[in-house]
Design a protein around this motif. Structure first.
Motif, PDB file in Angstrom:
ATOM      1  N   UNK A  26     -61.457 -74.271  62.624  1.00 35.60           N
ATOM      2  CA  UNK A  26     -60.710 -73.171  62.020  1.00 35.60           C
ATOM      3  C   UNK A  26     -61.671 -72.033  61.706  1.00 35.60           C
ATOM      4  N   UNK A  27     -61.370 -70.867  62.243  1.00 36.49           N
ATOM      5  CA  UNK A  27     -62.118 -69.651  61.937  1.00 36.49           C
ATOM      6  C   UNK A  27     -61.377 -68.930  60.825  1.00 36.49           C
ATOM      7  N   UNK A  28     -62.114 -68.396  59.856  1.00 35.05           N
ATOM      8  CA  UNK A  28     -61.472 -67.707  58.739  1.00 35.05           C
ATOM      9  C   UNK A  28     -62.233 -66.427  58.404  1.00 35.05           C
ATOM     10  N   UNK A  29     -61.481 -65.377  58.145  1.00 37.51           N
ATOM     11  CA  UNK A  29     -62.037 -64.118  57.678  1.00 37.51           C
ATOM     12  C   UNK A  29     -61.234 -63.704  56.459  1.00 37.51           C
ATOM     13  N   UNK A  30     -61.930 -63.388  55.369  1.00 39.84           N
ATOM     14  CA  UNK A  30     -61.279 -63.020  54.112  1.00 39.84           C
ATOM     15  C   UNK A  30     -61.804 -61.666  53.655  1.00 39.84           C
ATOM     16  N   UNK A  31     -60.909 -60.738  53.417  1.00 39.14           N
ATOM     17  CA  UNK A  31     -61.298 -59.400  52.987  1.00 39.14           C
ATOM     18  C   UNK A  31     -62.106 -59.435  51.685  1.00 39.14           C
ATOM     19  N   UNK A  32     -61.942 -60.475  50.883  1.00 40.66           N
ATOM     20  CA  UNK A  32     -62.701 -60.589  49.642  1.00 40.66           C
ATOM     21  C   UNK A  32     -64.196 -60.818  49.899  1.00 40.66           C
ATOM     22  N   UNK A  33     -64.546 -61.283  51.090  1.00 39.58           N
ATOM     23  CA  UNK A  33     -65.945 -61.477  51.494  1.00 39.58           C
ATOM     24  C   UNK A  33     -66.111 -60.786  52.848  1.00 39.58           C
ATOM     25  N   UNK A  34     -66.108 -59.454  52.861  1.00 37.32           N
ATOM     26  CA  UNK A  34     -65.918 -58.694  54.094  1.00 37.32           C
ATOM     27  C   UNK A  34     -67.028 -58.780  55.141  1.00 37.32           C
ATOM     28  N   UNK A  35     -68.204 -59.216  54.759  1.00 36.42           N
ATOM     29  CA  UNK A  35     -69.291 -59.303  55.734  1.00 36.42           C
ATOM     30  C   UNK A  35     -69.336 -60.660  56.433  1.00 36.42           C
ATOM     31  N   UNK A  36     -68.557 -61.618  55.977  1.00 34.11           N
ATOM     32  CA  UNK A  36     -68.702 -63.002  56.435  1.00 34.11           C
ATOM     33  C   UNK A  36     -67.500 -63.519  57.216  1.00 34.11           C
ATOM     34  N   UNK A  37     -67.778 -64.514  58.051  1.00 34.14           N
ATOM     35  CA  UNK A  37     -66.745 -65.339  58.663  1.00 34.14           C
ATOM     36  C   UNK A  37     -67.061 -66.782  58.283  1.00 34.14           C
ATOM     37  N   UNK A  57     -72.610 -64.228  59.000  1.00 38.66           N
ATOM     38  CA  UNK A  57     -72.240 -62.824  59.150  1.00 38.66           C
ATOM     39  C   UNK A  57     -71.271 -62.590  60.309  1.00 38.66           C
ATOM     40  N   UNK A  58     -70.245 -61.822  60.036  1.00 37.35           N
ATOM     41  CA  UNK A  58     -69.318 -61.421  61.096  1.00 37.35           C
ATOM     42  C   UNK A  58     -70.079 -60.688  62.197  1.00 37.35           C
ATOM     43  N   UNK A  59     -71.050 -59.861  61.809  1.00 36.11           N
ATOM     44  CA  UNK A  59     -71.846 -59.104  62.772  1.00 36.11           C
ATOM     45  C   UNK A  59     -72.645 -60.037  63.690  1.00 36.11           C
ATOM     46  N   UNK A  60     -73.108 -61.160  63.158  1.00 37.61           N
ATOM     47  CA  UNK A  60     -73.830 -62.141  63.982  1.00 37.61           C
ATOM     48  C   UNK A  60     -72.921 -62.704  65.059  1.00 37.61           C
ATOM     49  N   UNK A 105     -63.329 -63.356  70.514  1.00 31.81           N
ATOM     50  CA  UNK A 105     -63.044 -61.909  70.522  1.00 31.81           C
ATOM     51  C   UNK A 105     -61.695 -61.613  69.863  1.00 31.81           C
ATOM     52  N   UNK A 106     -60.682 -62.433  70.159  1.00 31.78           N
ATOM     53  CA  UNK A 106     -59.363 -62.229  69.533  1.00 31.78           C
ATOM     54  C   UNK A 106     -59.455 -62.374  68.015  1.00 31.78           C
ATOM     55  N   UNK A 107     -60.208 -63.372  67.557  1.00 33.16           N
ATOM     56  CA  UNK A 107     -60.393 -63.560  66.122  1.00 33.16           C
ATOM     57  C   UNK A 107     -61.056 -62.332  65.499  1.00 33.16           C
ATOM     58  N   UNK A 108     -62.112 -61.840  66.130  1.00 37.36           N
ATOM     59  CA  UNK A 108     -62.816 -60.665  65.608  1.00 37.36           C
ATOM     60  C   UNK A 108     -61.939 -59.415  65.642  1.00 37.36           C
ATOM     61  N   UNK A 109     -61.101 -59.285  66.646  1.00 32.12           N
ATOM     62  CA  UNK A 109     -60.170 -58.152  66.696  1.00 32.12           C
ATOM     63  C   UNK A 109     -59.179 -58.223  65.541  1.00 32.12           C
ATOM     64  N   UNK A 110     -58.675 -59.425  65.274  1.00 36.67           N
ATOM     65  CA  UNK A 110     -57.748 -59.597  64.158  1.00 36.67           C
ATOM     66  C   UNK A 110     -58.439 -59.293  62.835  1.00 36.67           C
ATOM     67  N   UNK A 111     -59.693 -59.754  62.685  1.00 33.97           N
ATOM     68  CA  UNK A 111     -60.446 -59.488  61.459  1.00 33.97           C
ATOM     69  C   UNK A 111     -60.677 -57.991  61.275  1.00 33.97           C
ATOM     70  N   UNK A 112     -60.883 -57.287  62.379  1.00 33.03           N
ATOM     71  CA  UNK A 112     -61.135 -55.842  62.277  1.00 33.03           C
ATOM     72  C   UNK A 112     -59.895 -55.072  61.827  1.00 33.03           C
ATOM     73  N   UNK A 113     -58.714 -55.666  61.940  1.00 31.71           N
ATOM     74  CA  UNK A 113     -57.515 -55.010  61.409  1.00 31.71           C
ATOM     75  C   UNK A 113     -57.446 -55.156  59.893  1.00 31.71           C
ATOM     76  N   UNK A 114     -58.133 -56.157  59.348  1.00 34.11           N
ATOM     77  CA  UNK A 114     -58.171 -56.368  57.900  1.00 34.11           C
ATOM     78  C   UNK A 114     -59.256 -55.490  57.280  1.00 34.11           C
ATOM     79  N   UNK A 115     -60.449 -55.512  57.892  1.00 35.62           N
ATOM     80  CA  UNK A 115     -61.563 -54.663  57.460  1.00 35.62           C
ATOM     81  C   UNK A 115     -62.265 -54.164  58.715  1.00 35.62           C
ATOM     82  N   UNK A 116     -62.179 -52.886  59.010  1.00 29.87           N
ATOM     83  CA  UNK A 116     -62.861 -52.360  60.189  1.00 29.87           C
ATOM     84  C   UNK A 116     -64.378 -52.533  60.083  1.00 29.87           C
TER      85      UNK A 116
END
Length: 138
Positions: A26-37, A57-60, A105-116
């Motif tokens: 399970x991949x998770x991205x939370x706007x409360x911790x915007x730099x992390x996955x 890091x999401x950037x990693x 990539x799809x996960x990261x695209x979805x995360x970018x809609x929460x926090x660019x």
């Protein structure tokens, strides 16, 4: 407004033996911790027999889809045109997983809609983070 993105994906756990096991992750991205996955592995896939989560890091993750990235506990690099290798380094050993690059990539695209990407700093609650730090030092 959506603030958390979760996505189930399949990962191939690469072992030293010729066997390669597929496990749900399970991949998770939370706007409360915007730099992390967060990447969570189910109990049957871990040595401890409990769910294990890695936060990095999401950037990693994003940079590792195109070129080798990371030098610490988590390292990400392209495997071939369709798959990405993620290595998790711990005192107990190294876990290597192969994942479909398109799913990442799809996960990261979805995360970018929460926090660019690049705007993470706008979503940090610095007062809350500082309070957490102060509480942990006492």
């Amino acid at each position: 407004m959506i603030t958390v993105i979760e996505q189930a994906v399949q990962a191939r756990l690469v072992a030293t033996a010729p066997k390669v096991e597929t496990v749900p992750v399970t991949l998770c991205y939370d706007r409360a911790d915007p730099y992390a996955v967060r990447m969570a592995f189910p109990a049957p896939a871990t040595l401890e027999g409990i769910e294990v989560s890695w936060t990095f890091a999401r950037e990693l993750l994003e940079s590792g889809l195109d070129r080798p990235s990371g030098w610490g506990d988590v390292r990400v690099r392209p495997y071939d045109a369709d798959r990405t290798t993620i290595e998790f380094h711990a005192p107990e050993g190294v876990a290597v997983v192969l994942m479909v690059t398109g799913e990442l990539r799809r996960f990261l695209e979805r995360a970018s809609t929460v926090v660019p990407p690049g705007l993470e700093h706008l979503y940090l609650d610095m007062e809350q983070r500082l309070a957490e730090l102060m509480r942990d030092t006492r």
